[in-house]
Design a protein around this motif. Sequence first.
Motif, PDB file in Angstrom:
ATOM      1  N   ALA A   1     -46.635 -16.199 -25.813  1.00 31.95           N
ATOM      2  CA  ALA A   1     -46.026 -17.605 -26.133  1.00 31.95           C
ATOM      3  C   ALA A   1     -45.747 -17.877 -27.565  1.00 31.95           C
ATOM      4  N   LEU A   2     -46.144 -16.815 -28.640  1.00 32.99           N
ATOM      5  CA  LEU A   2     -45.651 -17.324 -29.990  1.00 32.99           C
ATOM      6  C   LEU A   2     -44.110 -16.835 -29.944  1.00 32.99           C
ATOM      7  N   SER A   3     -43.707 -17.449 -31.409  1.00 32.95           N
ATOM      8  CA  SER A   3     -42.041 -17.462 -31.269  1.00 32.95           C
ATOM      9  C   SER A   3     -41.775 -15.931 -31.720  1.00 32.95           C
ATOM     10  N   LEU A   4     -40.557 -15.512 -31.681  1.00 29.71           N
ATOM     11  CA  LEU A   4     -39.995 -14.365 -31.984  1.00 29.71           C
ATOM     12  C   LEU A   4     -40.398 -14.206 -33.750  1.00 29.71           C
ATOM     13  N   ARG A   5     -40.145 -14.987 -34.419  1.00 31.47           N
ATOM     14  CA  ARG A   5     -40.428 -15.129 -35.763  1.00 31.47           C
ATOM     15  C   ARG A   5     -41.899 -14.432 -36.030  1.00 31.47           C
ATOM     16  N   PHE A   6     -42.727 -15.033 -35.347  1.00 20.77           N
ATOM     17  CA  PHE A   6     -44.111 -14.623 -35.637  1.00 20.77           C
ATOM     18  C   PHE A   6     -44.119 -13.085 -35.370  1.00 20.77           C
ATOM     19  N   HIS A   7     -43.821 -12.632 -34.295  1.00 18.77           N
ATOM     20  CA  HIS A   7     -43.709 -11.136 -33.859  1.00 18.77           C
ATOM     21  C   HIS A   7     -42.865 -10.470 -34.984  1.00 18.77           C
ATOM     22  N   LEU A   8     -41.854 -10.818 -35.318  1.00 21.64           N
ATOM     23  CA  LEU A   8     -40.982  -9.908 -36.500  1.00 21.64           C
ATOM     24  C   LEU A   8     -41.808  -9.779 -37.819  1.00 21.64           C
ATOM     25  N   ASP A   9     -42.761 -10.945 -38.087  1.00 15.72           N
ATOM     26  CA  ASP A   9     -43.439 -10.862 -39.323  1.00 15.72           C
ATOM     27  C   ASP A   9     -44.769  -9.922 -39.327  1.00 15.72           C
ATOM     28  N   ARG A  10     -44.908  -9.401 -37.987  1.00 10.53           N
ATOM     29  CA  ARG A  10     -46.324  -8.803 -37.906  1.00 10.53           C
ATOM     30  C   ARG A  10     -46.043  -7.296 -37.651  1.00 10.53           C
ATOM     31  N   GLN A  11     -47.327  -6.685 -37.996  1.00  5.83           N
ATOM     32  CA  GLN A  11     -47.326  -5.074 -37.709  1.00  5.83           C
ATOM     33  C   GLN A  11     -48.171  -5.014 -36.448  1.00  5.83           C
ATOM     34  N   THR A  12     -47.748  -4.531 -35.414  1.00  4.56           N
ATOM     35  CA  THR A  12     -48.489  -4.606 -33.973  1.00  4.56           C
ATOM     36  C   THR A  12     -49.788  -3.530 -34.000  1.00  4.56           C
ATOM     37  N   GLY A  13     -49.565  -2.453 -34.718  1.00  5.40           N
ATOM     38  CA  GLY A  13     -50.737  -1.770 -34.999  1.00  5.40           C
ATOM     39  C   GLY A  13     -51.839  -2.510 -35.607  1.00  5.40           C
ATOM     40  N   GLY A  14     -51.933  -2.890 -36.627  1.00  9.04           N
ATOM     41  CA  GLY A  14     -52.937  -3.573 -37.390  1.00  9.04           C
ATOM     42  C   GLY A  14     -53.702  -4.691 -36.580  1.00  9.04           C
ATOM     43  N   MET A  15     -52.554  -5.332 -35.680  1.00  7.70           N
ATOM     44  CA  MET A  15     -52.743  -6.629 -34.909  1.00  7.70           C
ATOM     45  C   MET A  15     -53.586  -6.428 -33.668  1.00  7.70           C
ATOM     46  N   SER A  16     -53.336  -5.167 -32.985  1.00 10.78           N
ATOM     47  CA  SER A  16     -54.070  -4.770 -31.897  1.00 10.78           C
ATOM     48  C   SER A  16     -55.297  -4.211 -32.338  1.00 10.78           C
ATOM     49  N   ARG A  17     -55.605  -3.317 -33.517  1.00 12.76           N
ATOM     50  CA  ARG A  17     -56.939  -3.159 -33.916  1.00 12.76           C
ATOM     51  C   ARG A  17     -57.769  -4.381 -34.039  1.00 12.76           C
ATOM     52  N   ASP A  18     -57.273  -5.257 -34.694  1.00 17.12           N
ATOM     53  CA  ASP A  18     -57.943  -6.708 -34.854  1.00 17.12           C
ATOM     54  C   ASP A  18     -58.334  -7.457 -33.661  1.00 17.12           C
ATOM     55  N   ILE A  19     -57.635  -7.275 -32.677  1.00 10.45           N
ATOM     56  CA  ILE A  19     -57.760  -7.844 -31.279  1.00 10.45           C
ATOM     57  C   ILE A  19     -59.158  -6.966 -30.792  1.00 10.45           C
TER      58      ILE A  19
ATOM     59  N   ARG B   1     -73.103  -7.709 -49.034  1.00 10.45           N
ATOM     60  CA  ARG B   1     -72.434  -6.438 -48.678  1.00 10.45           C
ATOM     61  C   ARG B   1     -71.293  -6.940 -47.454  1.00 10.45           C
ATOM     62  N   THR B   2     -71.342  -8.199 -47.087  1.00 13.88           N
ATOM     63  CA  THR B   2     -70.362  -8.590 -45.984  1.00 13.88           C
ATOM     64  C   THR B   2     -68.997  -8.080 -46.390  1.00 13.88           C
ATOM     65  N   HIS B   3     -68.693  -8.320 -47.771  1.00 18.55           N
ATOM     66  CA  HIS B   3     -67.135  -7.993 -48.303  1.00 18.55           C
ATOM     67  C   HIS B   3     -66.891  -6.568 -48.149  1.00 18.55           C
ATOM     68  N   PHE B   4     -67.819  -5.755 -48.178  1.00 17.75           N
ATOM     69  CA  PHE B   4     -67.699  -4.241 -47.921  1.00 17.75           C
ATOM     70  C   PHE B   4     -67.126  -4.147 -46.632  1.00 17.75           C
ATOM     71  N   ARG B   5     -67.736  -4.709 -45.520  1.00 14.94           N
ATOM     72  CA  ARG B   5     -67.293  -4.518 -44.047  1.00 14.94           C
ATOM     73  C   ARG B   5     -65.830  -5.088 -44.051  1.00 14.94           C
ATOM     74  N   ARG B   6     -65.572  -6.276 -44.468  1.00 11.59           N
ATOM     75  CA  ARG B   6     -64.259  -6.956 -44.502  1.00 11.59           C
ATOM     76  C   ARG B   6     -63.216  -6.049 -44.960  1.00 11.59           C
ATOM     77  N   LYS B   7     -63.390  -5.343 -46.309  1.00 11.20           N
ATOM     78  CA  LYS B   7     -62.616  -4.433 -47.052  1.00 11.20           C
ATOM     79  C   LYS B   7     -62.252  -3.506 -46.012  1.00 11.20           C
ATOM     80  N   MET B   8     -63.516  -2.916 -45.421  1.00 14.58           N
ATOM     81  CA  MET B   8     -63.276  -1.618 -44.535  1.00 14.58           C
ATOM     82  C   MET B   8     -62.420  -2.057 -43.352  1.00 14.58           C
ATOM     83  N   ASN B   9     -62.513  -3.045 -42.653  1.00 17.16           N
ATOM     84  CA  ASN B   9     -61.587  -3.617 -41.426  1.00 17.16           C
ATOM     85  C   ASN B   9     -60.135  -3.603 -42.214  1.00 17.16           C
ATOM     86  N   GLU B  10     -59.830  -4.119 -43.298  1.00 15.62           N
ATOM     87  CA  GLU B  10     -58.412  -4.325 -43.888  1.00 15.62           C
ATOM     88  C   GLU B  10     -58.081  -2.947 -43.966  1.00 15.62           C
ATOM     89  N   LEU B  11     -58.636  -1.994 -44.568  1.00 12.35           N
ATOM     90  CA  LEU B  11     -58.072  -0.856 -44.947  1.00 12.35           C
ATOM     91  C   LEU B  11     -58.217   0.190 -43.498  1.00 12.35           C
TER      92      LEU B  11
END
Length: 630
Positions: free
Chosen positions: A135-153, A215-225
């Motif tokens: 439902a989101l706009s084309l602008r949103f999907h052009l701005d995102r990297q699908t691989g990282g987004m799918s891993r976050d989901i 130590r939570t920020h270590f986990r968050r950093k791991m997720n981002e990397l």
Amino acid sequence: MRRYSTTAEPAPAEPANSLFQGGGARRSDWQTVRNLLPYVWHYKWRVMLALTCLVAAKVANLGVPVLMKKLVDSMNIAPGDPAALLAVPVGLIVGYGLLRLSSTLFTELREILFSKVTQSAVREIALQVFRHLHALSLRFHLDRQTGGMSRDIERGTRGIQSLISYSLYSILPTLVEMSLVIGFFVVRYDIWFAAITICALAGYIVFTIVVTEWRTHFRRKMNELDSRANQKAIDSLLNFETVKYFGNEEYEARRYDENLRTYRTAAIRSQNSLSFLNFGQQAIIALGLILILWRATVGVAAGKLTLGDLVLVNTLMIQLYIPLNFLGVIYREIKQATTDMDRMFVLLGTQQEVADTPGAPVLAVNGAEVRFRHVGFGYEKNRVILDDVDFTIAAGTTTAVVGHSGSGKSTLARLLFRFYDVTRGSIEVDGQDIRKVRQVSLRASIGIVPQDTVLFNDSIYYNIAYGRPEATREEVIEAARAAQIDTFISELPQGYDTPVGERGLKLSGGEKQRVAIARTLLKNPPILVFDEATSALDSRTEQAIQSELMRLAQNRTTLLIAHRLSTVVHADQILVMDRGRIIERGTHAELMRANGHYAEMWQIQARNAAEGSPDADALAIDVGDATQDA
């Protein structure tokens, strides 16, 4: 995978607070939990029954060491006493076994009751996120990297299961068991037992929370990397051919390894901090256990307590520290789960840039006349793409739009599909402003054959049937025949079940275009858009595809977007665009007589043909100064 525009139109600028690039502000854990609760509370009766079973299991678990104390005290018989066998407390032994069995029974009943709640919540949220993404706009999907987004989901849905499982039927029963044990110590023994227990519990909980927060920020950093490494890997694999063209396999491997090394460093730090947390927790547990056993031993030595009391105190403390230790694990998992879920819920809360107005009606098509009424639009505020574009495509006619790259041609198709909303003016279909009708009905009335046909990694049949999934097999085959691809499909070993590969790469450009034509024929829309539909093909294939497009456009309202003039001479109206404005309009003959910009472009093509350029009739017109707006 980064999504790129397939035309020469400029992609929208990335928002400053891009969520999946690490710029989005993270919300509080309680806000994430509040977002989850409605999905769980939908099954409130199951939740309450599950909690009842778990509390019952904890009560039964507490009764086990009490019966053990009575059993030990009842066995205080001198060795060799002939009455020893008669004194065996059969009832206590049977009760002990039944209490242990009932604890297991209630625990399993809890799992049975709660499994539907957990899986249903995961299903509902995952489906809602999937629908919201579409439902989101084309602008949103052009701005995102699908691989990282799918891993976050993916991590977010796993986090939901962890959060529900741990928080709703582990934390509360553990707190209940702690309260029961402390109350039992207060009532049955002196205040020191309760004081030692409370201090040990308080120290354990405070230490766990403080260190876990650290130590939570270590986990968050791991997720981002982890997401970044996944993005690079998927992007590289999806662009496999480009990597091979330039022989950059080692370069891609080095880029991927750089991310893996950074991830390894973050993972090691996370594990080291976890080891420190585990050791500190066990040290607090050991200290509390030593102190309370010392008090019990002193009581036994003074004759105030029995051996059964010593066994009871020791068993209660060990039994209490088992869930208490689990409580530390739960807290860490909940913190990790909320960290993982946060991005998914923020994604779910992303505002729709292009949304239906409340109560919007279905588009009523009666002839399918399309009107662009003084349209203005820009992807960015300081860059105008379309400026006062005004034209009408009469019902059942073809209007062609030509011009240099960057002149705004493909933007017309995006606005007609309402991927974006116009900045000024309006677009109407049969007199209805497309912003005031339901988007689903609008897009159901439009079919498109794009320049770069991207197919699903499935069979040819699936990709043709995608135009109208409810169509019968006979209708799909008839559409393939009309697109003149049925003979080619029939010669394949697997026929219509032949897989097309990632993005359809197993098919040639002409074959993919014919699949796109068959898909559009099956959809059978009253409005058609051909967006550079043949510009990527060779001359022979282009001529074959062009004739099929002509048949497809008959009796339909058609917007034909092209670089090549050879594809537009038949149009009822030709619009020449430059810098987002219409500078000429008319039929091919009228524009040639006007001897303006269109005639100049036609002469360039003719001159190339006279000079013997290969594929002269398919040469792109954006040469020389035509690149000025690219």
